[in-house]
Design an enzyme around this catalytic site. Sequence first.
Site, PDB file in Angstrom:
ATOM      1  N   TYR A 188      11.333   1.717  -7.660  1.00  0.00           N
ATOM      2  CA  TYR A 188       9.397   1.625  -8.953  1.00  0.00           C
ATOM      3  C   TYR A 188       8.599   2.594  -7.264  1.00  0.00           C
ATOM      4  CZ  TYR A 188       7.533  -2.566  -6.639  1.00  0.00           C
ATOM      5  OH  TYR A 188       7.567  -3.427  -5.758  1.00  0.00           O
ATOM      6  N   CYS A 189       7.342   2.506  -8.161  1.00  0.00           N
ATOM      7  CA  CYS A 189       6.248   3.851  -7.107  1.00  0.00           C
ATOM      8  C   CYS A 189       4.386   3.701  -7.963  1.00  0.00           C
ATOM      9  CB  CYS A 189       6.543   5.279  -6.622  1.00  0.00           C
ATOM     10  SG  CYS A 189       6.732   6.365  -7.876  1.00  0.00           S
ATOM     11  N   THR A 190       4.140   3.855  -8.019  1.00  0.00           N
ATOM     12  CA  THR A 190       2.489   4.118  -8.247  1.00  0.00           C
ATOM     13  C   THR A 190       2.730   4.737  -9.331  1.00  0.00           C
ATOM     14  OG1 THR A 190       1.767   3.447  -6.308  1.00  0.00           O
ATOM     15  CG2 THR A 190       0.212   4.455  -8.498  1.00  0.00           C
ATOM     16  N   ILE A 217       3.789   2.261 -12.488  1.00  0.00           N
ATOM     17  CA  ILE A 217       3.463   0.922 -12.068  1.00  0.00           C
ATOM     18  C   ILE A 217       2.121   1.019 -13.046  1.00  0.00           C
ATOM     19  CG2 ILE A 217       2.135  -1.068 -10.800  1.00  0.00           C
ATOM     20  CD1 ILE A 217       3.556  -0.133  -8.045  1.00  0.00           C
TER      21      ILE A 217
END
Length: 330
Positions: A188-190, A217
């Site tokens: 995952y990332c922003t 996220i």
Amino acid sequence: MSDKRNFSYVVSSFYVFYPLKKETLETFRDKIESKGRSLGLVGLYLLGHEGANATYSGLLSDVLTFESYLADALKAHADSEEELKLEFKKSPSHFQPFKEFRVKVREEIVTLGREDLVPKDRKRHLSVDEFHEMLQRDDVVILDTRNDYEYEIGHFKGAIDPKIKEFRDFPEYLKASGLPKAAPTLIYCTGGIRCEKAILAMEEQGFDNVYQLEGGILKYLEKYPQGRWEGECFVFDHRLAVDAELKPTTKFKFCPHCGQPATQPITCKRCDAGAVVCTKCLEASTHKETCSRNCAYHFQRRPDKKGAPQEKSFLAQKLTEASGEAHHSG
């Protein structure tokens, strides 16, 4: 306690891997920049042959007008007949988190240092619901693809911190990580864009059971503000971070020395002004127990001499600089 801030602005972000004509990128840049500025938007929009990556802010009506313009504009400069799908992530703000609206042409719209590594199709995206369900399992590896300072202020419960300083370090981290290549792995990332390239880098190194969080996220917190996320989410603008309700942080401030998230209140040793400094800077040197780089410099030279308080806060200084270009990500 109720939040009394006036959230009159909307911050919107999107990315798309969609081939654009190299020969018209400069012209397209000028058109996008002109349109955004005419609507009073502020933000940063990255363009490249591989697509677009942007975060911008304004009044909701102006943001929506800009976004309705984007689809046709992108299609007009497309280098393929691919179907275009844009998905926008929105959050509220009580101030404009950028100084101005800028459009930059880049070789990569998210920098891995691999111009040849471009997503061509969807690679094992999980919806927010699917990702949330898999987070409950005991047999999955949860891997954060963001930088160490982002992980430090918030991450999914049980996630591994790769301890990288920038995204281009991610492939080297993988080589030395010793992570099980066959295990189901959630990344995952922003906002999702880093995972689009991270999953390709992982496949190159033999990881064949990797799944990425669609929308990142920010999309997860829209649906599960009280879910498996712990802390706040770092963002690459002057909000610094957003809380679980996607509102600008009230917990963190910009450290006046390094610009990273800070929570330690101090009284400046030179001018006696109140400030908030990060733990790392406080531990690094006593002259960092000051409210600004200027006070730190003068206190280091003459610790016995007091000075006048700074006229601008760190955030005010940052808002007068053309900053953010090197760190824009998602």
